[in-house]
Design an enzyme around this catalytic site. Structure first.
Site, PDB file in Angstrom:
ATOM      1  CE  LYS A   1      -0.218  -0.437   4.987  1.00 43.11           C
ATOM      2  NZ  LYS A   1      -0.936  -1.030   6.106  1.00 43.11           N
TER       3      LYS A   1
ATOM      4  NE  ARG B   1      -7.271   0.717  11.038  1.00 40.25           N
ATOM      5  CZ  ARG B   1      -6.016   0.539  10.664  1.00 40.25           C
ATOM      6  NH1 ARG B   1      -5.127   1.502  10.828  1.00 40.25           N
ATOM      7  NH2 ARG B   1      -5.614  -0.602  10.140  1.00 40.25           N
TER       8      ARG B   1
ATOM      9  CG  HIS C   1      -4.077  -4.437  11.922  1.00 35.92           C
ATOM     10  ND1 HIS C   1      -2.918  -5.059  11.576  1.00 35.92           N
ATOM     11  CD2 HIS C   1      -3.839  -3.103  11.859  1.00 35.92           C
ATOM     12  CE1 HIS C   1      -1.994  -4.140  11.308  1.00 35.92           C
ATOM     13  NE2 HIS C   1      -2.527  -2.949  11.481  1.00 35.92           N
TER      14      HIS C   1
ATOM     15  NE  ARG D   1      -2.726  -8.049   7.986  1.00 31.59           N
ATOM     16  CZ  ARG D   1      -3.367  -8.536   9.038  1.00 31.59           C
ATOM     17  NH1 ARG D   1      -3.934  -9.729   8.979  1.00 31.59           N
ATOM     18  NH2 ARG D   1      -3.451  -7.838  10.150  1.00 31.59           N
TER      19      ARG D   1
ATOM     20  CE1 TYR E   1      10.086  33.285   0.808  1.00 36.30           C
ATOM     21  CE2 TYR E   1      10.407  30.903   0.897  1.00 36.30           C
ATOM     22  CZ  TYR E   1      10.095  32.046   0.189  1.00 36.30           C
ATOM     23  OH  TYR E   1       9.788  31.941  -1.120  1.00 36.30           O
TER      24      TYR E   1
ATOM     25  CB  CYS F   1      12.002  26.995   0.628  1.00 37.00           C
ATOM     26  SG  CYS F   1      13.161  28.038   1.512  1.00 37.00           S
ATOM     27  CG  MET F   2       7.023  24.334  -2.770  1.00 36.41           C
ATOM     28  SD  MET F   2       6.031  25.160  -4.032  1.00 36.41           S
ATOM     29  CE  MET F   2       4.930  26.139  -3.040  1.00 36.41           C
ATOM     30  CG  ASP F   3      10.233  23.952  -5.343  1.00 32.92           C
ATOM     31  OD1 ASP F   3       9.481  22.961  -5.288  1.00 32.92           O
ATOM     32  OD2 ASP F   3       9.869  25.071  -5.740  1.00 32.92           O
TER      33      ASP F   3
END
Ligand SMILES: *Cc1c(COP(=O)(O)O)cnc(C)c1O
Length: 831
Positions: free
Chosen positions: A499, A595, A625, A682, A724, A773-775
């Site tokens: 997953k 759950r 689980h 699992r 920033y 920062c973002m990038d």
């Protein structure tokens, strides 16, 4: 050529059934997935901790294999009578028989054979010796690092009458193993690379380890080693008289055949003075094109062999100049137009080609299989025969398109009339005519001899994304898989959780490897993930944990099995099943997680519904689980959960009228509750290298490492700020700040800002400065003065453990792994 009828006398085995015994043996086969031409293939059913070759006889027989060596008649499925056209030889030990057959093959060749062992450097010394001696000899060598009890016989089997020299490496982990390898290799010359200091579990002392490794050399005419390795020297002296050794030394110049003095070492080369006293005194200076300690040591071993062979010094230097580093791994890289490139640009001989084609075949189909291949060098065969063999290999491995690069392969293009093909005289010609549109959703093997410079072709295929890469070590993944596997009873099944993009590492590639290693089940969270796997050729059963009703149709189409956790879902599924039969389901039982799942009080009603719909609905498994499998403080609760599961499941099975697979444990549970493995377990995070209980972390290998590069370095005068919000305060001294190409949009958590995060550059740690920062973000490299723009930076991996990083921001490794954004390029490699 050996025939099957030679084998009883050779191995001491008994013929149980004989049909095609006069057939000459062309291929030794250990793996049912590697059947080439079945005629003349001899299969050895070998039993190991993980595998039992006897299980695959039916598969092999179906593919046309007729010659079998077995050591357990009772493990042949259906009895040997089920294979009427096959010949069976029963031996005491199939592995020993394999080695005996290879040893017999070896005995037919009266050529020098170099045996190489030692703790490190075996593969590199083997590859370099082959490069250095190739102008004088036709060499048969072990492909990659085939140096084990099974790898060595398969390597030696490749010897043929055109070879003038063999070079084989031998690696061992336990007492008694080297004598067996020596019997197969029968070396006439030996190289002992070195003795590592690492403690080996298989040996009680370093003396025992070195004595065992020396067993390779009992019969050699000459053994090459470094006199400065005291333990190796003592053991060699005990085994061989001095005239059967040839040594080099830096620190005992008067007690070695070759005295080495390192005159000068710069960033990328090392100048050495060499003095030889006997038979005639001579002195030389050589430049080795390497600077790091291990490479210099490996090169000096090779240099000793060349000096012993009396290759003229000027010629030695010419050959050293052409020496290139050995790429130890075959990498799979994402490339343009949804293509994948298997990058094997290092060397190109026939044995290496066969291995690389194997790797190509193991990838499930995604469009075409294309091979870009240079001239094949150093085969010793006449060109028409060589390319006829290459063409036969392409047919066996179902290659659909060949792009040949080089004058020789172009000249023999008529031999490849079975495939779509194009030829270019040079790599430059290919690149000049390169159109990305001609490559779409396919898998390409790029395999070329060094001199063709195929890395330029790989670069042309690689997407130009920014320099952040998630490297996934497929060998480590297999190591971790086996760590859990050996803890299961032989008939306990294994479901692997892929997953969330296989915990961030790339679902299709991981699933593909798991399919190759024959796990029993895969599980994903959503139907779309399952569809994606099916579209990439994954045929294993797949459980979907969160199926939505609008996906039932798709689940039927792609044969995906839903987890059903409520009456409402069950009713919807039955309604859908009214129109057409649907795949089997997995019933989720809630025993304490609270759950998803049916509660214990639902069991009676659920039983009735299942009974009523028995003809329309098949249950494949029941699962629960645990809420706290990884922590001892929850042991009592976990045991209560398991007890509830064991009460509920049999009641439901009684209602169904048949038994189903029952499973409860995740990675942590597998280790902590061996008594509750039931029919299946699992496996999740453990496969990806994180041991959730924290107790056995050392036994697992890290699988993913996230890496980026330094874009720029700046000097920050005392008192100035970074980034920033001016969060990165400069202190009272000047600092060096590097900007690196990763930010929160790549999944690098903003909570790592301002010194919380740590990365590794050139083996040293550097803190984050300022806000992420973002990038991009900034790190402080004041203390790592040699750093430059372009350097690699490890975000997590060997030097920056995931568990530590997770603690730094108060999360768990699961979150860090699954957060790496899909825009980060994945590179998969195996050693
Ligand atoms: C994710 C998951 C697992 C695997 O858990 P790990 O802790 O990663 O081993 C097992 N079972 C279920 C139901 C899961 O959702």
């Amino acid at each position: 050529m050996l025939t099957f009828s030679d084998l009883p006398a050779l191995t001491g085995g008994n013929l149980l059934q004989a049909d095609s015994t006069g057939v000459a043996i062309h291929q030794l086969l250990l793996d049912s997935r590697r059947v080439g031409q079945p005629g003349g293939a001899l299969f050895f059913a070998i039993r190991g901790a993980q595998h039992n070759g006897h299980r695959y006889l039916a598969d092999l027989y179906r593919r046309g294999v007729r010659l079998f060596v077995i050591d357990r008649v009772e493990e042949v499925l259906g009895g040997i009578e089920s294979y009427p056209e096959a010949s069976f030889l029963l031996v005491a030990d199939s592995l020993a028989a394999l080695q005996t057959v290879a040893a017999q093959h070896r005995r037919q060749f009266r050529i020098p054979v170099v045996g190489i062992t030692g703790s490190n450097g075996k593969t590199i010394v083997k590859e370099w010796l082959a490069q250095l001696l190739s102008p004088d000899e036709l060499i048969c060598k072990s492909p990659r690092s085939y140096n084990s009890q099974v790898g060595v016989p398969l390597s030696v089997w490749e010897l043929n009458s055109t070879h003038t020299l063999g070079i084989f490496e031998a690696g061992i982990s336990e007492r008694g193993e080297m004598a067996r390898l020596a019997r197969v290799i029968q070396p006439t010359l030996g190289v002992f690379t070195n003795l590592g200091t690492a403690h080996d579990a298989g040996f009680t002392s370093p003396q025992e380890k070195v004595a065992e490794k020396m067993q390779l050399f009992t019969q050699v005419d000459t053994l090459f080693y470094c006199r400065d390795q005291e333990a190796v020297h003592l053991a060699a002296r005990e085994l061989l008289p001095e005239h059967r050794t040839f040594t080099w030394s830096r620190f005992h110049p008067h007690d070695a055949h070759v005295a080495v003095n390192i005159a000068e070492a710069s960033a990328d080369r090392t100048v050495v003075h060499i003095a030889i006293a006997k038979p005639l005194p001579q002195e030389h200076t050589f430049t080795l094109p390497f600077a790091d300690e291990p490479s210099v040591e490996n090169a000096l071993h090779c240099l000793a062999v060349l000096l012993w062979r009396q290759v003229p010094a000027a010629e030695i230097q010419r050959r050293l100049d052409r020496l290139v580093p050995v790429a130890m791994r075959l990498e799979m890289k994402q490339a343009l137009n949804d293509c994948y490139v298997l990058d094997d640009t290092y060397n190109n001989d026939l044995a290496g080609l066969a291995l690389a084609l194997d790797a190509l075949t193991r990838q499930p189909r995604r469009g075409r299989r294309t091979l870009i291949l240079s001239d094949v060098l150093e085969s010793g065969l006449p060109a028409p025969e060589l390319y006829a063999r290459v063409a036969a290999q392409l047919a066996v491995h179902k290659v659909e398109r060949l792009i040949g690069v080089g004058p020789e392969i172009s000249q023999h293009q008529a031999l490849f009339n079975g495939v779509e093909r194009a030829f270019f005289a040079t790599t430059e010609d290919f690149l000049a005519n390169f159109h990305p549109d001609q490559f779409q959703h396919e898998i390409l093997l790029v395999k070329g001899a060094r001199r063709f410079g195929f890395e330029r072709i790989v670069a042309a295929f690689q997407q130009k994304i920014h320099g952040t890469v998630l490297e996934v070590n497929l060998d480590a993944l297999v190591h971790n898989l086996n760590y859990y596997r050996v803890r299961l009873a032989p008939d306990t099944k294994l479901m692997v959780m892929v997953k969330a993009f296989a915990y961030g590492s790339g679902s299709y590639e991981v699933a593909n490897l798991l399919q190759f290693h024959r796990v029993d089940y895969l599980a994903v969270a959503y139907a779309d993930e399952g569809v994606e796997l099916r579209q990439h050729g994954i045929s294993l059963p797949i459980m979907v944990m969160n199926p939505s009703p609008d996906s039932f149709q798709k689940m039927q189409q792609y044969h995906l099995e839903p987890e059903i956790y409520s009456f409402e879902r069950l009713r919807e599924y039955l309604r859908a099943a009214h129109d057409h039969p649907l795949p089997a389901i997995h019933l989720k039982l809630d025993t304490g997680m609270r759950r998803l799942g049916f509660a214990e009080e639902d069991v009676a009603e659920l039983g009735v519904v299942l009974q009523e719909n028995a003809s329309r609905l098949r249950v494949a498994s029941m699962l629960t689980h645990l809420a706290g499998a990884d922590e001892a403080q929850h042991n009592d609760f976990s045991r209560q959960q398991l007890a509830a599961f064991q009460r509920m499941a049999p009641l439901l099975e009684t209602a169904l009228g048949y038994t189903v697979l029952k499973h409860a444990l995740n990675s942590a549970g597998i280790l902590r509750f061996p008594e509750a493995h039931f029919d299946m377990v699992r496996l999740g995070i453990g496969l990806y290298g994180v041991e959730a209980t924290g107790e056995n972390q050392g036994a697992l290998r890290p699988v993913s490492s996230l890496r980026t590069t330094i874009s720029q370095i700046k000097k920050l005068p005392a008192g100035e700020t970074v980034g920033y919000g001016r969060r990165g305060q400069a202190v009272d001294h000047e600092r060096r700040i590097a900007t690196i190409a990763i930010g929160y949009a790549d999944g690098y958590d903003r909570r790592f800002s301002n010194g919380v995060g740590i990365v590794a550059v050139r083996g040293q740690r550097a803190p984050i400065v300022g806000n992420i920062c973002m990038d991009m973000c900034m790190i402080d490299v004041t203390a790592i003065s040699e750093t430059q723009a372009g350097d690699f930076v490890t975000i997590f991996g060997e030097q920056v453990p995931l568990t530590e990083l997770a603690q730094r921001i108060g999360t768990i490794p699961y979150e860090l792994l699954t957060s790496v954004s899909e825009r980060v390029k994945r590179v998969f490699f195996a050693e």
